[in-house]
Scaffold this active site. Structure first.
Site, PDB file in Angstrom:
ATOM      1  N   GLY B 148       9.470   5.914  -5.912  1.00  0.00           N
ATOM      2  CA  GLY B 148       8.441   5.895  -6.505  1.00  0.00           C
ATOM      3  C   GLY B 148       7.685   7.224  -6.378  1.00  0.00           C
ATOM      4  O   GLY B 148       7.922   7.849  -5.238  1.00  0.00           O
ATOM      5  N   CYS B 149       6.292   7.348  -6.882  1.00  0.00           N
ATOM      6  CA  CYS B 149       5.986   8.559  -6.942  1.00  0.00           C
ATOM      7  C   CYS B 149       5.043   8.661  -5.557  1.00  0.00           C
ATOM      8  O   CYS B 149       5.051   9.365  -4.848  1.00  0.00           O
ATOM      9  CB  CYS B 149       5.137   9.178  -8.247  1.00  0.00           C
ATOM     10  SG  CYS B 149       4.040   7.706  -8.675  1.00  0.00           S
TER      11      CYS B 149
END
Lengths: 342, 342, 342, 342
Positions: B148-149
């Protein structure tokens, strides 16, 4: 490899040139000058270039620019005209991203720019670097006047209509909107974030320096005088110009076909399908100009929408495009950037 | 050439993947699927891709994804887990940009994501694609869970301290700020321009789905439990994540040297000079993570500043980096983008 | 009517003061000074005040400030300390929106502000104008030190926990984010639109001038030393501060109840319902501070979210609130502004 | 006290109405309806109204709107026309902020709005609420059609020239730019932050619903047909409209004097000094329209710059202004807001 010098690398057109030149396969960056920041690593001022540009700014006197094949001037107006003569005489080609060589009428230039021109004889030989109009002359140019940002978007939008002789030339209107980077990297109050964010305004309505440049270009296309009203606006975005042009037709014509035919072979002009509304972000960080043409309610008024990234096709990208042409390279070399969106 | 399929090309990670893949020299785009927009030209939805991606969206059933070498899932959570099994069995490698394979504890995943996992056996074999931690396992991965970011920015910031065993693990704080594109391209009120511009807020303080992912990663580095507080915020910009991390040292250590040593060989992690404050725009549109480390007033609290472009190193760029590793290519191939600044 | 003078009306706190004072029912604006712009109509510089403020800027020497009941200094640091003595001796009360009288330890002040203090004896008598802490002393203040923007948001967030003695004082963390107007109306490169839009960064991590101010306030609440880490960030919005505070509890306590009880009678502090995430826009243009309190996953870490408009509760609005208290008026007079949202 | 009902309080014109009505001294808010959110506290949806509006949304059927003196419709098009008849018959006055009663030619309305009109007889009696044109009729209006946002800015800009008979009516151009709040609070992809920030585009060039409304107004002023080209644009800001108008003069006239004379007595139209460029932020959150007039290079083309806040003078503020007129109050009551700038 083309040996390249950049004079004045600390403004937005300068750093954008560096972004493009850093990945140009046929370019060797020789020197980047700065009067005020000599000695500083370029990537210290512009961390986005860390690992990509390893040079330090050098003082102009130490730059040995005469060893370059081409020198870009990303300087304020009035600098290139003082240094170009010497470079040209040594066989170095000059690309000026400022306005020194854009206006052929030196008196007119002096009126709008408020200074005496230092090299009027170079104005006479300089080539105006709008490839879509002047590609052949660009090839052999020794001094290249890179067009202004507004003039690029506006001229490309008017061009097919004027060249085709279907425009009422007495009353051309260019309503243009620019992102704030167009004002440069100078510290000024009116371009502070808290002054220009979340707000919109016109400026320079009584007269903007790009007016004579655009008018000269349109007159060149038309072969006669034009009546032009040009109103620039500041819009709260970093990059991008959107020109909305209003032209009355003097005869019925398929404007979509006219634009598509004129620009079919152009690598950096994209005529969008009928009914389109180009967004500036669709060209962000790229050298593209996207254009859409409308005739609202089928009337005789043509509305042209023309968008560019003011720092690329409106400045550094077009300068690299011109360099490619001048050196006989593929015109798109180093410019194959996919626009960044969102 | 690697034959590539993209499932779900209409969101921001999808269009960003296309921007990167369109100019990747070793990639051939085979198919881009969309359930809702099959038949539409990709460049009609994304005019920034005009002239760069000439495909049309195809319905998933018509995509012949089994003819690809690798398939990227740029879909909502819960899609890849339904389709990966079949692809993997046919020898197609899968890179999931969503969260289906990120959490090894399937019960934990089900709690946070609110659905039953369709392929728990693939979770077991999936490799978590943070190259700076797992490069070797990534080479042979059949199912790759792209991080994920937030987890990318946060883990890269904590990593050197935790691996070195100098962090007080009981009280780690990650205060993270994301641009609005991180919320995706779904039509929702809270991410409208007029809702999120010129304002700032925290969200998900009681618990955000990236919390267990980050915690799992930190536990993996530490070899023991960690106490983590993670607070995400929405900031009015399009792209970018800035993670500010607070760690108490358990022993005196030269943190600058620690970070530089750990990341010296990493192509996409840039440890900035002591005293730096990285801006998100310094990595805009690129796959870089830039990090600075501080010990304010020389105390025992370390402040780590870690920035990425959430759509690139936080999503599509890291996915391409992983693809490059999986297929034995130069890890940086197709990712040599100079950040766009300003 | 209170006769009011404003020294230094050309910055953001100055124009914001004018916005508030122009509609304050008990205020008569006597003079607004400007060294550089004397003679210019205030509404020429600030068209938003056309028809609302009809004064011209006057030179400080011509302002006859000793005829005022109160003088606001909306000047850079170091000005008020030179002029306050004379005014106070003539019975004019002084409200300084800069930092000259905020730090009681003059040596500490001189270290952080880099100048010699011109009126240390006034520091001793000055009252720190955080009404939620010092309302009684404010009533009779002759010199009022209006708090800084970050210190207001941060102190109001920590206050109930520290006063109640439930915070681990050794490790307080304040991660604060400010809109760009906080940097003032000076022409500087780093606050240009094209530099600060669409980007996010921390700054001043090694030490920011608001650190000693906040620490002094917290020490005052705690009655003992505190360990504070303060990291300010610049966020691309015009107005607003969002402080995210991290505190470890030393005993179990109902934090929602604690905050609601402490602030129940405060006109300008709004404790939001449990689970809330205040947005800065919810206080835009108003004097409110909105606060939410969380204990993620029920642990011992409290996360406080505190938002203000930096130009109002963080500057001009709090100054007017203090004036109201000093002159025995309704504390909210002239401050009944409904926040502007969207 | 005027008893007020608001139908549809969950959009931007609704919440803006509430901001204004909450502090209007002669208004008592009776009910705010919402079909979807009945029962929710208004201040839960709009935290900016905490402590200022204590009502809950009620279902339309439970609102007892017939007990109101006036009902505002802040609804989508097509709602007010269904409910106005009944209210009017009971003596309740109706102010519609949508478009149901703006176009006198019902067939034309049906063409542009794509529905059958439910109350054509009310169209005939409805008064178009542009006070600067129709103040007298507004006093006794039972059904008030509040003008659109673009039509307000554009008509006020053209008005003095057309009323004076000095404009070439065959070719009027209105190039208008709006902030994104003009698109409303509906969840749509194209108004997401990541879609509309940092970008600029035209839209609706083939035909926008405000075109017939503006044309009707101009025809009313001129007493004959007009040729109008209207191009709206979306600009990345929350509030504000900037209309740039281009008119060819048919006779020489002092345009500055013409505008000043025409608007001298108007409380909400401010003609700026010659040479000005009004910014939208100079009217932010206020009911003002600021106008500047130019004749570039002294030619026969007049450029009018007209700015409003689209949610105030372009919607809710003008509606309150109309209410004040209808009920014989001071026209500016409750509207004495100083614009918020920066």
């Amino acid at each position: 490899m083309i040996k390249v010098g950049v004079v004045g690398g600390t403004g937005y057109t300068g750093v954008e040139l560096l972004r493009l030149l850093a990945r140009h396969p046929d370019v060797q960056l020789h020197a980047i000058t700065s009067r005020g920041d000599a000695g500083m690593a370029v990537s210290e001022m512009f961390p986005s270039l860390r690992g990509r540009v390893d040079l330090r700014f050098v003082a102009p006197a130490d730059a040995e620019l005469d060893r370059c094949d081409v020198v870009f001037f990303a300087t304020p107006n009035g600098i290139a005209m003082q240094q170009a003569r010497e470079l040209v005489d040594k066989g170095v080609r000059v690309i000026d991203l400022a306005a020194d060589f854009r206006i052929r009428d030196v008196a007119e230039w002096q009126k709008w720019y408020g200074m005496t021109h230092a090299a009027p004889e170079l104005v006479a030989e300089a080539v105006y670097g709008l490839p879509e109009r002047n590609r052949e002359q660009i090839r052999s140019a020794r001094v290249l006047a890179n067009p202004g940002c507004y003039p690029t978007a506006v001229q490309l939008g008017f061009l097919p209509l004027i060249e085709a002789g279907v425009a009422d030339l007495s009353h051309l209107i260019a309503d243009a909107k620019s992102g704030v980077s167009g004002a440069g990297r100078k510290a000024e109050v009116h371009t502070l974030f808290a002054e220009s964010a979340d707000s919109f305004k016109a400026y320079g309505v009584p007269g903007h320096r790009h007016l004579p440049e655009i008018r000269q270009g349109l007159v060149g296309m038309a072969g006669k005088a034009v009546g032009l009203t040009f109103v620039p606006h500041l819009t709260p975005m970093i990059r991008g110009i959107h020109a909305t042009l209003y032209v009355r037709l003097t005869q019925d014509v398929d404007v979509q076909d006219l634009f598509e035919s004129r620009y079919r072979a152009e690598p950096f002009v994209d005529v969008m399908p009928a009914g389109s509304h180009p967004e500036t972000r669709s060209v962000r960080a790229s050298n593209m100009c996207r254009i859409a043409v409308h005739r609202p309610q089928g009337g005789d008024v043509v509305v042209v929408l023309s968008v560019i990234d003011n720092l690329v096709k409106g400045a550094a990208g077009q300068a690299v495009q011109n360099m490619n042409i001048m050196f006989g390279l593929d015109e798109a070399l180093g410019l194959d950037i996919v626009p960044v969106s969102p």
